[in-house]
Scaffold this motif. Sequence first.
Motif, PDB file in Angstrom:
ATOM      1  N   GLY A   1       0.687  -0.859  -0.095  1.00 30.08           N
ATOM      2  CA  GLY A   1      -0.071  -0.355  -0.169  1.00 30.08           C
ATOM      3  C   GLY A   1       0.734   1.567   0.229  1.00 30.08           C
ATOM      4  N   ASP A   2       2.206   1.109  -0.249  1.00 29.89           N
ATOM      5  CA  ASP A   2       2.842   1.986  -0.098  1.00 29.89           C
ATOM      6  C   ASP A   2       2.909   3.037  -1.372  1.00 29.89           C
ATOM      7  OD1 ASP A   2       3.231   2.300   2.449  1.00 29.89           O
ATOM      8  OD2 ASP A   2       5.140   0.490   1.979  1.00 29.89           O
ATOM      9  N   PRO A   3       3.329   4.242  -1.688  1.00 26.21           N
ATOM     10  CA  PRO A   3       3.720   4.783  -2.910  1.00 26.21           C
ATOM     11  C   PRO A   3       5.196   4.214  -3.410  1.00 26.21           C
ATOM     12  CG  PRO A   3       3.309   6.433  -1.645  1.00 26.21           C
ATOM     13  CD  PRO A   3       3.178   5.189  -0.695  1.00 26.21           C
ATOM     14  N   VAL A   4       5.044   3.163  -5.252  1.00 22.26           N
ATOM     15  CA  VAL A   4       5.953   3.261  -5.441  1.00 22.26           C
ATOM     16  C   VAL A   4       6.870   4.029  -6.748  1.00 22.26           C
ATOM     17  CG1 VAL A   4       5.957   0.758  -4.904  1.00 22.26           C
ATOM     18  CG2 VAL A   4       4.920   1.331  -6.883  1.00 22.26           C
ATOM     19  N   VAL A   5       7.778   4.137  -7.324  1.00 20.57           N
ATOM     20  CA  VAL A   5       8.535   4.870  -7.889  1.00 20.57           C
ATOM     21  C   VAL A   5       8.941   3.623  -9.822  1.00 20.57           C
ATOM     22  CG1 VAL A   5      10.044   6.295  -9.676  1.00 20.57           C
ATOM     23  CG2 VAL A   5       9.418   6.825  -7.096  1.00 20.57           C
ATOM     24  N   ILE A   6       8.163   3.021  -9.901  1.00 21.79           N
ATOM     25  CA  ILE A   6       8.183   3.078 -11.544  1.00 21.79           C
ATOM     26  C   ILE A   6       8.639   3.336 -12.406  1.00 21.79           C
ATOM     27  CG2 ILE A   6       6.702   1.395 -13.226  1.00 21.79           C
ATOM     28  CD1 ILE A   6       6.130   0.732 -10.643  1.00 21.79           C
TER      29      ILE A   6
END
Length: 271
Positions: free
Chosen positions: A195-200
Amino acid sequence: MRTKRTRLLPIVLLVLLVAAASSGALVSAQDGENPPPCSTMPEETEEIETAYLYAEYNFTDADLGVHGKLNGDGWTELCVYDPNGELIVAFHAYAQVGNLGLSELFYEGSEPPLSEFSLDDLRAQFPEGEYTIRGLYTDGTGITGSALFTHNIPNPPEITSPVIFEDEDEIEDEGVYPIADMVIAWEPVTESVFGDPVVITAYEVIVTNDDVEDPNANSQPIYDVHVPPGVTSLTVPAEFFQPDTLYEVEVLAIEESGNQTISLGFFETEE
């Protein structure tokens, strides 16, 4: 089930990292006078060229593994230590291979089902942080370096086109297509499985002709493309497809630390 494929690297070894994490260090000090691997470092050292550790989560098949890539020209010994200093894996070249040295190495941990090795198990057994690399080149120079491992595992990309089926033996009419250009499309990924933001940083699209098996010649037709993170579709040209053939399509979301999550399914072409 996802087809296992060998990456095109000079040396490919299989290492059961999950088993190592479950039972302790994979390689430890031996009895008697033999020192543990990579324990003696010369004064002269060089940093390893490439060192990656990453988690691969197969959402469709519900399995999970930890893999690594190590690249240094002409080495005889390489070791990886977790952030607590525990030796978790070691490689050693002997005899004529040791004289020549090794260069590129990709190792793939086993991928047990989530019922045996869950995402929470991964977080407990593989702590986040810098994993230390030590080793020796053939000329006696020491190897140093580190690889960052995180728990930023992306959510699975939802494949929206074409219509695919998880079971290759249960493909219905809407999963059978004429020979033509095919658009592979998916929804963007913005969060991790926790549920945490990720950088794709990229998506990878792999389309495989599953009716061709040629393990020795490595000639199985595979369409494999990385696209930038803002791209959510890719057209596969009609020339790649053959009639009355089973195809597997995979879309991987790749996070900036290297962790990747796979969604996959199957379709067929018309006769």
